[in-house]
Design an enzyme around this catalytic site. Structure first.
Site, PDB file in Angstrom:
ATOM      1  N   ASP A   1      36.231  56.715 -21.331  1.00  0.00           N
ATOM      2  CA  ASP A   1      37.456  56.318 -22.032  1.00  0.00           C
ATOM      3  C   ASP A   1      38.020  57.526 -22.780  1.00  0.00           C
ATOM      4  O   ASP A   1      37.281  58.287 -23.415  1.00  0.00           O
ATOM      5  CB  ASP A   1      37.174  55.173 -23.009  1.00  0.00           C
ATOM      6  CG  ASP A   1      38.444  54.472 -23.432  1.00  0.00           C
ATOM      7  OD1 ASP A   1      38.673  53.330 -23.001  1.00  0.00           O
ATOM      8  OD2 ASP A   1      39.233  55.091 -24.189  1.00  0.00           O
TER       9      ASP A   1
ATOM     10  N   HIS B   1      45.367  46.663 -15.520  1.00  0.00           N
ATOM     11  CA  HIS B   1      44.599  46.904 -14.290  1.00  0.00           C
ATOM     12  C   HIS B   1      43.164  46.578 -14.719  1.00  0.00           C
ATOM     13  O   HIS B   1      42.643  47.205 -15.649  1.00  0.00           O
ATOM     14  CB  HIS B   1      44.764  48.362 -13.864  1.00  0.00           C
ATOM     15  CG  HIS B   1      44.008  48.773 -12.631  1.00  0.00           C
ATOM     16  ND1 HIS B   1      44.614  49.466 -11.583  1.00  0.00           N
ATOM     17  CD2 HIS B   1      42.707  48.634 -12.281  1.00  0.00           C
ATOM     18  CE1 HIS B   1      43.700  49.714 -10.647  1.00  0.00           C
ATOM     19  NE2 HIS B   1      42.535  49.229 -11.053  1.00  0.00           N
TER      20      HIS B   1
ATOM     21  N   CYS C   1      45.887  53.018 -11.683  1.00  0.00           N
ATOM     22  CA  CYS C   1      46.150  53.332 -10.264  1.00  0.00           C
ATOM     23  C   CYS C   1      46.343  54.837 -10.098  1.00  0.00           C
ATOM     24  O   CYS C   1      45.898  55.418  -9.099  1.00  0.00           O
ATOM     25  CB  CYS C   1      47.374  52.579  -9.758  1.00  0.00           C
ATOM     26  SG  CYS C   1      47.087  50.825  -9.439  1.00  0.00           S
TER      27      CYS C   1
ATOM     28  N   CYS D   1      51.266  52.046 -13.056  1.00  0.00           N
ATOM     29  CA  CYS D   1      49.943  51.738 -13.627  1.00  0.00           C
ATOM     30  C   CYS D   1      49.113  53.017 -13.806  1.00  0.00           C
ATOM     31  O   CYS D   1      48.826  53.732 -12.846  1.00  0.00           O
ATOM     32  CB  CYS D   1      49.215  50.750 -12.717  1.00  0.00           C
ATOM     33  SG  CYS D   1      47.509  50.454 -13.209  1.00  0.00           S
TER      34      CYS D   1
ATOM     35  N   GLY E   1      44.006  42.165 -26.812  1.00  0.00           N
ATOM     36  CA  GLY E   1      43.852  43.608 -26.929  1.00  0.00           C
ATOM     37  C   GLY E   1      43.996  44.377 -25.630  1.00  0.00           C
ATOM     38  O   GLY E   1      43.807  45.593 -25.611  1.00  0.00           O
TER      39      GLY E   1
ATOM     40  N   ASN F   1      38.885  42.956 -21.984  1.00  0.00           N
ATOM     41  CA  ASN F   1      40.025  42.456 -22.750  1.00  0.00           C
ATOM     42  C   ASN F   1      41.009  41.862 -21.745  1.00  0.00           C
ATOM     43  O   ASN F   1      41.382  42.526 -20.765  1.00  0.00           O
ATOM     44  CB  ASN F   1      40.679  43.591 -23.536  1.00  0.00           C
ATOM     45  CG  ASN F   1      39.737  44.175 -24.577  1.00  0.00           C
ATOM     46  OD1 ASN F   1      38.832  43.495 -25.057  1.00  0.00           O
ATOM     47  ND2 ASN F   1      39.929  45.439 -24.915  1.00  0.00           N
TER      48      ASN F   1
ATOM     49  N   HIS G   1      34.859  47.489 -20.073  1.00  0.00           N
ATOM     50  CA  HIS G   1      34.405  48.493 -21.048  1.00  0.00           C
ATOM     51  C   HIS G   1      32.884  48.402 -21.135  1.00  0.00           C
ATOM     52  O   HIS G   1      32.337  47.307 -21.287  1.00  0.00           O
ATOM     53  CB  HIS G   1      34.958  48.197 -22.440  1.00  0.00           C
ATOM     54  CG  HIS G   1      36.442  48.264 -22.574  1.00  0.00           C
ATOM     55  ND1 HIS G   1      37.089  49.353 -23.116  1.00  0.00           N
ATOM     56  CD2 HIS G   1      37.419  47.375 -22.259  1.00  0.00           C
ATOM     57  CE1 HIS G   1      38.397  49.125 -23.140  1.00  0.00           C
ATOM     58  NE2 HIS G   1      38.620  47.931 -22.629  1.00  0.00           N
TER      59      HIS G   1
ATOM     60  N   HIS H   1      39.542  46.070 -15.873  1.00  0.00           N
ATOM     61  CA  HIS H   1      38.538  47.080 -16.217  1.00  0.00           C
ATOM     62  C   HIS H   1      37.498  46.492 -17.151  1.00  0.00           C
ATOM     63  O   HIS H   1      37.808  45.686 -18.028  1.00  0.00           O
ATOM     64  CB  HIS H   1      39.174  48.319 -16.869  1.00  0.00           C
ATOM     65  CG  HIS H   1      40.031  48.015 -18.055  1.00  0.00           C
ATOM     66  ND1 HIS H   1      41.328  47.581 -17.942  1.00  0.00           N
ATOM     67  CD2 HIS H   1      39.772  48.083 -19.387  1.00  0.00           C
ATOM     68  CE1 HIS H   1      41.837  47.393 -19.146  1.00  0.00           C
ATOM     69  NE2 HIS H   1      40.907  47.688 -20.052  1.00  0.00           N
TER      70      HIS H   1
ATOM     71  N   THR I   1      45.667  46.519 -23.032  1.00  0.00           N
ATOM     72  CA  THR I   1      46.829  47.413 -23.043  1.00  0.00           C
ATOM     73  C   THR I   1      47.118  47.984 -21.662  1.00  0.00           C
ATOM     74  O   THR I   1      48.244  48.385 -21.380  1.00  0.00           O
ATOM     75  CB  THR I   1      46.623  48.581 -24.029  1.00  0.00           C
ATOM     76  OG1 THR I   1      45.441  49.297 -23.669  1.00  0.00           O
ATOM     77  CG2 THR I   1      46.501  48.075 -25.457  1.00  0.00           C
TER      78      THR I   1
HETATM   79  P1  5GP Z   1      42.319  47.820 -22.897  1.00  0.00           P
HETATM   80  O1  5GP Z   1      42.877  47.973 -24.277  1.00  0.00           O
HETATM   81  O2  5GP Z   1      43.431  47.570 -21.890  1.00  0.00           O
HETATM   82  O3  5GP Z   1      41.196  46.829 -22.767  1.00  0.00           O
HETATM   83  O4  5GP Z   1      41.641  49.206 -22.527  1.00  0.00           O
HETATM   84  C1  5GP Z   1      42.338  50.300 -22.036  1.00  0.00           C
HETATM   85  C2  5GP Z   1      41.496  51.511 -22.344  1.00  0.00           C
HETATM   86  O5  5GP Z   1      41.973  52.571 -21.531  1.00  0.00           O
HETATM   87  C3  5GP Z   1      41.568  51.975 -23.795  1.00  0.00           C
HETATM   88  O6  5GP Z   1      40.271  51.987 -24.365  1.00  0.00           O
HETATM   89  C4  5GP Z   1      42.189  53.373 -23.693  1.00  0.00           C
HETATM   90  O7  5GP Z   1      41.619  54.286 -24.618  1.00  0.00           O
HETATM   91  C5  5GP Z   1      41.880  53.768 -22.256  1.00  0.00           C
HETATM   92  N1  5GP Z   1      42.849  54.684 -21.664  1.00  0.00           N
HETATM   93  C6  5GP Z   1      44.212  54.587 -21.735  1.00  0.00           C
HETATM   94  N2  5GP Z   1      44.789  55.588 -21.040  1.00  0.00           N
HETATM   95  C7  5GP Z   1      43.772  56.328 -20.524  1.00  0.00           C
HETATM   96  C8  5GP Z   1      43.740  57.511 -19.716  1.00  0.00           C
HETATM   97  O8  5GP Z   1      44.756  58.077 -19.320  1.00  0.00           O
HETATM   98  N3  5GP Z   1      42.502  58.007 -19.402  1.00  0.00           N
HETATM   99  C9  5GP Z   1      41.350  57.393 -19.811  1.00  0.00           C
HETATM  100  N4  5GP Z   1      40.201  57.973 -19.432  1.00  0.00           N
HETATM  101  N5  5GP Z   1      41.355  56.277 -20.570  1.00  0.00           N
HETATM  102  C10 5GP Z   1      42.545  55.755 -20.925  1.00  0.00           C
HETATM  103 ZN    ZN Z   2      46.663  49.596 -11.290  1.00  0.00          ZN
END
Ligand code: 5GP
Ligand code: ZN
Length: 112
Positions: A32, A98, A9, A6, A93, A87, A102, A100, A95
């Site tokens: 982000d 874990h 993590c 992850c 959406g 999300n 936004h 989170h 990805t």
């Molecule tokens: P999701 O699409 O799961 O709701 O949001 C995941 C978010 O994590 C995305 O907006 C993506 O740009 C961000 N993200 C992915 N990998 C990393 C990383 O290594 N560092 C940071 N700071 N953000 C990340």
């Molecule tokens: Zn995690």
């Protein structure tokens, strides 16, 4: 609980660097890496929960803490106009699996 594969993590443990903006006993917040708005912050529990549904079911007090920190940071980084988004599920959406929040805004505090 952590998950070896992850990314979030690994950000909690420091194995992957991030632009950290806040830390509490149970949470961290960071910028982000691929911002979708002028302000794009992520607020996450240090413990691994796959999504907000699991966090809500397993630890509602920590979800409340997370919401409070997200709103506090929105107050510090925006002019008070912002979106909070979870999300949940790949089809919505998500990805990174874990949990989170936004924090998104086109209205930074400093107006830039
Ligand atoms: P999701 O699409 O799961 O709701 O949001 C995941 C978010 O994590 C995305 O907006 C993506 O740009 C961000 N993200 C992915 N990998 C990393 C990383 O290594 N560092 C940071 N700071 N953000 C990340
Ligand atoms: Zn995690």
């Amino acid at each position: 609980m952590t998950e070896a594969s992850c990314i979030f993590c690994k950000i909690v443990s420091g194995d992957i660097s991030s632009d950290l903006i806040a830390e509490t006993a149970n949470l961290i917040a960071f910028k982000d890496i691929a911002p979708l708005a002028k302000v794009h912050l992520l607020v996450i529990p240090k413990k691994h929960y796959r999504d907000v549904a699991e966090l809500s079911a397993s630890n509602p007090a920590q979800l409340s803490e997370l919401m409070s920190l997200a709103v506090k940071l929105a107050g510090e980084y925006t002019n008070g106009s912002f979106k909070l988004q979870f999300n949940t599920g790949a089809e919505a959406g998500q990805t990174i699996f874990h949990a989170h929040a936004h924090v998104l805004s086109e209205n930074p505090k400093d107006g830039s």
